[in-house]
Motif scaffolding. Sequence first.
Motif, PDB file in Angstrom:
ATOM      1  N   PHE A 193      45.715  40.384  26.494  1.00  0.00           N
ATOM      2  CA  PHE A 193      45.004  41.504  27.084  1.00  0.00           C
ATOM      3  C   PHE A 193      44.597  42.531  26.031  1.00  0.00           C
ATOM      4  CE2 PHE A 193      49.517  42.407  27.317  1.00  0.00           C
ATOM      5  CZ  PHE A 193      49.646  43.739  26.939  1.00  0.00           C
TER       6      PHE A 193
ATOM      7  N   GLY B 279      50.177  38.797  34.509  1.00  0.00           N
ATOM      8  CA  GLY B 279      48.768  39.122  34.340  1.00  0.00           C
ATOM      9  C   GLY B 279      48.188  39.859  35.534  1.00  0.00           C
ATOM     10  N   GLN B 280      48.543  39.399  36.724  1.00  0.00           N
ATOM     11  CA  GLN B 280      48.028  40.042  37.941  1.00  0.00           C
ATOM     12  C   GLN B 280      48.459  41.501  38.026  1.00  0.00           C
ATOM     13  OE1 GLN B 280      49.740  37.286  40.728  1.00  0.00           O
ATOM     14  NE2 GLN B 280      47.850  36.095  40.942  1.00  0.00           N
TER      15      GLN B 280
ATOM     16  N   GLN C 207      42.628  45.404  30.120  1.00  0.00           N
ATOM     17  CA  GLN C 207      41.585  44.441  30.454  1.00  0.00           C
ATOM     18  C   GLN C 207      42.066  43.030  30.128  1.00  0.00           C
ATOM     19  OE1 GLN C 207      38.448  46.041  27.968  1.00  0.00           O
ATOM     20  NE2 GLN C 207      37.565  47.200  29.680  1.00  0.00           N
ATOM     21  N   LEU C 208      41.991  42.151  31.108  1.00  0.00           N
ATOM     22  CA  LEU C 208      42.376  40.760  30.894  1.00  0.00           C
ATOM     23  C   LEU C 208      41.664  39.879  31.907  1.00  0.00           C
ATOM     24  CD1 LEU C 208      44.606  39.750  33.244  1.00  0.00           C
ATOM     25  CD2 LEU C 208      46.091  41.272  31.954  1.00  0.00           C
ATOM     26  N   SER C 209      41.597  38.592  31.595  1.00  0.00           N
ATOM     27  CA  SER C 209      40.982  37.613  32.491  1.00  0.00           C
ATOM     28  C   SER C 209      42.067  36.725  33.082  1.00  0.00           C
ATOM     29  CB  SER C 209      39.960  36.760  31.733  1.00  0.00           C
ATOM     30  OG  SER C 209      39.524  35.675  32.530  1.00  0.00           O
ATOM     31  N   LEU C 210      42.246  36.801  34.393  1.00  0.00           N
ATOM     32  CA  LEU C 210      43.244  35.957  35.051  1.00  0.00           C
ATOM     33  C   LEU C 210      42.874  34.480  34.940  1.00  0.00           C
ATOM     34  CD1 LEU C 210      43.960  38.066  38.274  1.00  0.00           C
ATOM     35  CD2 LEU C 210      45.369  37.891  36.217  1.00  0.00           C
TER      36      LEU C 210
ATOM     37  N   SER D 207      46.859  43.736  35.240  1.00  0.00           N
ATOM     38  CA  SER D 207      45.432  43.987  35.470  1.00  0.00           C
ATOM     39  C   SER D 207      45.195  45.155  36.419  1.00  0.00           C
ATOM     40  CB  SER D 207      44.756  42.735  36.027  1.00  0.00           C
ATOM     41  OG  SER D 207      45.216  42.437  37.338  1.00  0.00           O
ATOM     42  N   LYS D 208      46.238  45.558  37.148  1.00  0.00           N
ATOM     43  CA  LYS D 208      46.120  46.683  38.078  1.00  0.00           C
ATOM     44  C   LYS D 208      46.306  48.034  37.374  1.00  0.00           C
ATOM     45  CE  LYS D 208      48.072  43.881  41.834  1.00  0.00           C
ATOM     46  NZ  LYS D 208      49.230  43.727  42.761  1.00  0.00           N
TER      47      LYS D 208
END
Length: 347
Positions: free
Chosen positions: A286, A263-264, A273-276, A267-268
């Motif tokens: 995502f 996820g980290q 778009q996602l929420s950690l 997200s880069k």
Amino acid sequence: MRIIDLRSDTVTMPTEEMREAMFRAEVGDDVYGDDPTVKRLEEYAAQLVGKEAALFVPSGTFGNQLALFVHCKRGDEVLLGDDSHIVQHEVGAASVIAGVQLRTLTSRQGELDPKEIEAKIRKAEDIHYPDTGLICLENAHSNGRVISLENMEQIHEIAKKYHIPIHLDGARLFNAATYLKAEAKEITRYVDSVMFCLSKGLCAPVGSILAGSRTFIEKAKKGRKLLGGGLRQSGFLAAAGLVALEKMIHRLQEDHENALLLGQELSKIPGIQLSLEDIHLNMVFFDMSAAGYDTDRLVEEFLKKGIKINPAEDGIMRLVTNYWVSREDVLYVVDTMRELLMGEHTE
């Protein structure tokens, strides 16, 4: 080509220790109660979740639907979340098998409002109303989040007040326990019955467990037979389940860490778009609509690179880490995603 399979944690293959245990399993006819390996699995499973007894069943859906079938009488109403697995992904089985009505409540990312539950319980004696026969919770939730013990305790108090049983869909119960840094029985103390899977992330090839009181499980045994789940020399499968519970639940943190890393890094990437904060388990959800890349095409391109993923569901992608997905695999997946998406923007 080696395949990295991120479609689900149900894709896990048995470990060598499981295969050896299955090969050497002592078995008997379980319908007669003669299979010693099944008995050991059921006794151990019941201890893990703090229940009097347990029953080996073919699948998670089977276990959930059997619970509804045993807890309820036909025409009862079951209260549960509108995004729960029983509602969304079990083929409407509750209406066919248990003959119950599902009354869905608004889910707050998996959590149910105790006040709404109390308000929806059928309290008045009225010939027009169905009886509220059961409350169903889900932890860990299929949205990848873990429900707090405080929320479960509040619902449990309401259920006790109105003498309504609670069933827990705990397909990924041990993932939830890992996230909460708690024993599974600390979660299941707030429910009357629980189903959990041996094949989701724990690598067993087949099977789930339904646990509850001794009386409940005795009724469930007959229900299992009625539904065609009376297995014979099922100790071959139970042997893998024993290894899953004894050895595999203690390493789930590794899958969680790999999911967070995934996820980290995703997200880069521009357009993803996602929420950690929503990554509690081994699942990463995502939205990549902003990337302008067709998700069906993504599935095809990933497969060419040796990566299996599912297409989007309602516009949302889901990747699931598991025992056979390493940290190096995660980084390879991220690099592949970056190459595909960034290449699209530079063309």
